[in-house]
Design a protein around this motif. Structure first.
Motif, PDB file in Angstrom:
ATOM      1  N   PRO A  37       0.786  -1.245   0.000  1.00  0.00           N
ATOM      2  CA  PRO A  37       0.000   0.000   0.000  1.00  0.00           C
ATOM      3  C   PRO A  37       0.819   1.298   0.000  1.00  0.00           C
ATOM      4  CG  PRO A  37      -0.909  -1.585   1.572  1.00  0.00           C
ATOM      5  CD  PRO A  37       0.374  -2.181   1.067  1.00  0.00           C
ATOM      6  N   TRP A  38       1.885   1.382   0.812  1.00  0.00           N
ATOM      7  CA  TRP A  38       2.691   2.617   0.799  1.00  0.00           C
ATOM      8  C   TRP A  38       3.182   2.916  -0.617  1.00  0.00           C
ATOM      9  CZ3 TRP A  38       6.380   1.736   5.614  1.00  0.00           C
ATOM     10  CH2 TRP A  38       5.788   2.313   6.764  1.00  0.00           C
ATOM     11  N   GLY A  39       3.704   1.879  -1.282  1.00  0.00           N
ATOM     12  CA  GLY A  39       4.309   2.066  -2.600  1.00  0.00           C
ATOM     13  C   GLY A  39       3.279   2.340  -3.687  1.00  0.00           C
ATOM     14  N   THR A  40       2.176   1.591  -3.686  1.00  0.00           N
ATOM     15  CA  THR A  40       1.188   1.778  -4.765  1.00  0.00           C
ATOM     16  C   THR A  40       0.547   3.168  -4.662  1.00  0.00           C
ATOM     17  OG1 THR A  40      -0.452   0.578  -3.465  1.00  0.00           O
ATOM     18  CG2 THR A  40       0.707  -0.673  -5.128  1.00  0.00           C
ATOM     19  N   LYS A  41       0.341   3.636  -3.428  1.00  0.00           N
ATOM     20  CA  LYS A  41      -0.208   4.994  -3.256  1.00  0.00           C
ATOM     21  C   LYS A  41       0.765   6.041  -3.818  1.00  0.00           C
ATOM     22  CE  LYS A  41      -1.639   8.326   0.266  1.00  0.00           C
ATOM     23  NZ  LYS A  41      -1.905   8.573   1.695  1.00  0.00           N
ATOM     24  N   ALA A  42       2.029   5.941  -3.429  1.00  0.00           N
ATOM     25  CA  ALA A  42       3.018   6.944  -3.863  1.00  0.00           C
ATOM     26  C   ALA A  42       3.282   6.845  -5.361  1.00  0.00           C
ATOM     27  CB  ALA A  42       4.318   6.754  -3.082  1.00  0.00           C
TER      28      ALA A  42
END
Ligand code: GSH
Length: 281
Positions: free
Chosen positions: A181-186
């Motif tokens: 989630p952190w990566g896909t959001k950013a």
């Protein structure tokens, strides 16, 4: 390239400084912390860039990790840049995991981020040139490491720029940003929806796509880290490296969480890993 001194303090015989400069990569004033041990007064030294995680500035690592004692002993210069461009005219988001303090070490292509969020170019190109110009660094003896989002940055920069960074390590890194989630959001915000364009910024994808390092990549991970199962997932990178024949060691530590007490516990071993590899340069 001008460097403005914000502070300099004697520390373990060397100098711990905080500086700022006008960055051409980000188009903003960027801050960085630099520790130069005593040995730097008479010789050019190996150096390690440390990339910090979400919500950090250059200060968190500088005041919390206790790196100076080990760097003084090992004769290593340690450089910690800020994690993003900042300022009133720079795009931001109220969430801690997007915008200022969350640059993710990518060159953003999407609006409103693209004009300033160019942390990949900053760390790969501008920062090494700046520190080589201003501090007593031995050419070719530069390593890179980081924590969490910074661990992601260190793995990506190390895999894409093996000629520039001679050693790589990471503490509690985000190893597969495209899958968490952190990566896909950013990445959705900074790079857009085409996931093929995310692969150059995903350490696991880079290994799958053929990027290699000749040296061992060291990773340490606390097992009581609340972000481990959802955002970090070191097993994904370890499996890709095993399939590809890339040397990696993932050391797991029972009871340690994500915070700087974990970083402080392991920083000496990580700096030693870099010092040993950089001594051959
Ligand atoms: N602030 C976030 C967590 C962000 C976080 O844990 N940041 C880590 C890197 S990913 C960090 O180093 N924080 C700064 C510090 O501990 O000094 C939250 O509310 O959950």
């Amino acid at each position: 390239m001008g460097l403005r001194t914000i502070s300099e303090s004697r520390c373990f015989g060397g100098v711990q400084g905080t500086y700022s400069h006008a960055s051409t990569a980000t188009g903003t004033e960027m801050r960085l912390s630099v520790f130069v041990p005593e040995q730097g007064r008479s010789s050019a030294l190996p150096a390690v860039i440390y990339l910090s995680g979400l919500s950090c500035t250059e200060e968190n690592f500088t005041v919390k990790a206790g790196a100076q004692r080990w760097a003084a002993e090992l004769g290593l210069v340690v450089i910690a840049p800020d994690t993003s461009p900042r300022g009133p005219n720079v795009a931001d988001d109220p969430a801690y995991d997007l915008g200022q303090g969350a640059g993710f070490y990518v060159d953003a292509t999407e609006s409103p981020w693209a004009p300033h969020f160019r942390m990949y170019s900053y760390v790969a190109e501008e920062l090494p040139a700046l520190i080589a110009d201003k501090f007593p660094l031995r050419p070719g003896a530069l390593g890179i490491m980081g924590h969490s989002m910074g661990g992601h940055g260190a793995l990506v920069l190390g895999l894409r720029e093996p000629g520039k960074f001679a050693s790589v390590s990471a503490l509690a890194p985000i190893v597969a940003p495209s899958q968490v989630p952190w990566g896909t959001k950013a990445f959705s915000a900074y790079l857009g929806q085409d996931r093929q364009l995310w692969r150059p910024y995903d350490a696991t994808a880079l290994v799958e796509d053929g990027h290699r390092r000749p040296d061992l990549i060291r990773i340490d991970q606390g097992e009581a880290d609340k972000f481990l199962g959802e955002h970090l997932r070191p097993e994904l990178f370890a499996a890709a490296c095993a399939r590809a024949g890339q040397a990696v060691e993932v050391h797991r530590h029972a009871g340690y969480d994500h915070g700087y007490f974990f970083v402080a516990t392991l920083i000496g071993e990580h700096l030693r890993h870099h010092a040993e590899l950089l001594a051959k340069r």
